[in-house]
Design an enzyme around this catalytic site. Structure first.
Site: not given
Ligand code: NDP
Ligand code: HSE
Length: 433
Positions: A14, A33, A43, A45, A105, A129, A187, A190, A205
């Site tokens: 995301v 905007a 930020a 890892r 969520k 959202e 992707g 979760e 949700k």
């Molecule tokens: P990812 O695992 O793809 O990304 C997580 C990111 O967070 C990575 O960039 C990771 O860093 C970083 N991160 C993890 N731990 C730390 C830490 N301790 N300090 C700093 N950075 C950190 O997750 P998603 O993008 O899929 O999901 C993100 C959020 O969005 C979640 O809450 C998810 O539920 C929500 N979401 C996801 C959707 C989807 O389709 N994927 C849809 C809707 C909501 P690094 O890259 O270095 O590992």
């Molecule tokens: N893991 C979630 C899903 C991502 O499959 O709907 C979107 O919130």
């Protein structure tokens, strides 16, 4: 006007999508905007990996607290996921007087009441959202578009991963594990895919949607949750033949004595639009007393659909940044001092229709005995089919609406009958009228 500065926590699926869409559509977005939205710090890892992904004058750090506490940052966008570290980070951002945008969520379903209270006290916004139904603007629709209505119920397919799995299993006959692996590769899933498969993500949700629809506090711990892992291919096939599709539904309904809040697989009539939502698509059907039924459909997961929702929040926050906090839309749609204490009902009190499947010895009187038990429990049979099975017959009943407690009692009695050879498979059936 000088740009509004964003601190991005996470640059994964995301976060990466948010970065790309802001780069691609930055000019169009700033025309909406009223000022430029600029990512000033990120930020993650793995700093080297993120550095290779982004360009320009942006700080990349492994210390999310440095971003949250950076005085130059106006809005913190939390896209890390999980609810322990992120709770700390979000509360710290609020304490620092920063607005927060999150797609998380899991965080809000569990800690939402605390987070919204802290944000209201500090006069900042927490927007989410992207946390429900990916790119569909369902929060905005309920919180603002339907604000005239007394909302009666909503039902939705709000987990892309499970809908993708059910669709591929039904249409291609692919095994569960193969489709789950593909959802992970794309992707959608979760970090811990059991959240998807066991219905927990959908319940997170739904909990948020119920609060927005009915003006009740966030109560994830009271949600009834069943996933798709115990679903049998046999029932997917029977449902299809009977004119239904099985979907993982989130259903919340306001009744006089409380609120139903439940996630489970359910049979949906095949002619309903919701039954035809396939793949990772999501859809939410909302019924309001003035507007009637409205349906919201779109991509429920993935990088750019979710980024679309995150950036919509960024634009909202940018526009309202300087507004008096009392003139902003309340976090949960209702004023915080006007929330209702209508209880969440236990699953035993739910009213819905049922699909019951069992194996019996094929002999006279069997149907009469089972029908008698159902009738004494106040359960009316809508239709019934019987077909030969290996050592007897398979019977499927579709009932009219009944109280779940009565159905459980009837099932317990039916399973005691000497000619019943199996447990009773019970699935809920939602007519969505
Ligand atoms: P990812 O695992 O793809 O990304 C997580 C990111 O967070 C990575 O960039 C990771 O860093 C970083 N991160 C993890 N731990 C730390 C830490 N301790 N300090 C700093 N950075 C950190 O997750 P998603 O993008 O899929 O999901 C993100 C959020 O969005 C979640 O809450 C998810 O539920 C929500 N979401 C996801 C959707 C989807 O389709 N994927 C849809 C809707 C909501 P690094 O890259 O270095 O590992
Ligand atoms: N893991 C979630 C899903 C991502 O499959 O709907 C979107 O919130």
């Amino acid at each position: 006007m000088k740009p509004i500065k964003v601190g991005l926590l996470g640059l994964g699926v995301v976060g990466g999508g948010v970065w790309d869409v802001l780069r691609r559509n930055g000019e169009e977005i700033s025309r909406r905007a009223g000022r430029r939205i600029e990512v000033a710090a990120i930020a993650v890892r793995d700093v080297a990996k993120a550095r290779a992904r982004v360009d320009g004058d942006v700080t990349v750090t492994a210390d999310p607290y440095a971003v949250v506490r950076d005085p130059a940052i106006d809005i913190v966008v939390e896209l890390i996921g999980g609810s322990t570290l992120t709770r700390e980070l979000v509360l710290e951002a609020i304490a620092q007087g920063k607005h927060v945008v999150t797609a998380n969520k899991a965080l809000l379903a569990v800690h939402g009441n605390e987070i919204f209270a802290a944000a209201s006290k500090r006069g900042v916004m927490v927007t989410f959202e992207a946390a429900v139904a990916g790119g569909i603007p369902i929060i905005k629709a309920i919180r603002e578009g339907l604000t005239a209505n007394r909302i009666g119920w909503l039902a939705g397919i709000i987990n892309g991963t499970t809908n993708f799995i059910l669709s591929e299993m039904r249409s291609k006959g692919l095994p569960f594990a193969t489709v789950l692996a593909e959802a992970q590769r794309l992707g959608y899933a979760e970090a811990d895919p059991t959240f998807d498969v066991e219905g927990v993500d959908a319940a997170h949700k739904l909990t948020l949607l119920a609060s927005l629809a009915f003006g009740v506090p966030v109560q994830f711990d009271k949600a009834h949750i069943e996933g798709i892992s115990k679903l049998e291919q046999e029932d997917i096939v029977h449902a299809e033949r009977l004119g239904y599709r099985i979907k993982l539904l989130g259903v919340t309904r306001r009744r006089a004595d409380g609120i139903e809040l439940r996630v489970h697989p359910a049979l949906v009539p095949a002619q309903r639009l919701l039954a035809n939502v396939e793949g990772a698509m999501n859809a939410v059907l909302v019924w309001g007393d003035a507007v009637g039924a409205t349906l919201y459909y779109g991509q429920g997961a993935g990088a750019e659909p979710t980024a679309s929702a995150v950036i919509a929040d960024l634009v909202d926050v940018t526009r309202l940044h300087t507004a008096d906090p009392h003139n902003r839309v309340p976090h949960l749609a209702f004023q915080p001092d006007a929330l209702s204490d209508l209880p969440i009902l236990p699953i035993s009190e739910v009213h819905t229709a049922y699909y019951l499947r069992l194996k019996v010895q094929d002999q006279p009187g069997v149907l009469a005995d089972i029908a008698g038990i159902l009738s004494r429990a106040g359960i009316s049979i809508g239709s019934m089919i019987q077909e030969p099975a290996e050592d007897g017959a398979t019977i499927i009943f579709l009932t009219h609406e009944a109280v779940e407690r009565n159905v459980d009692e009837a099932i317990a009695s039916i399973e005691q009958l000497p000619f019943v050879h199996s447990r009773v498979t019970r699935l809920r059936l939602e007519n969505l009228k």
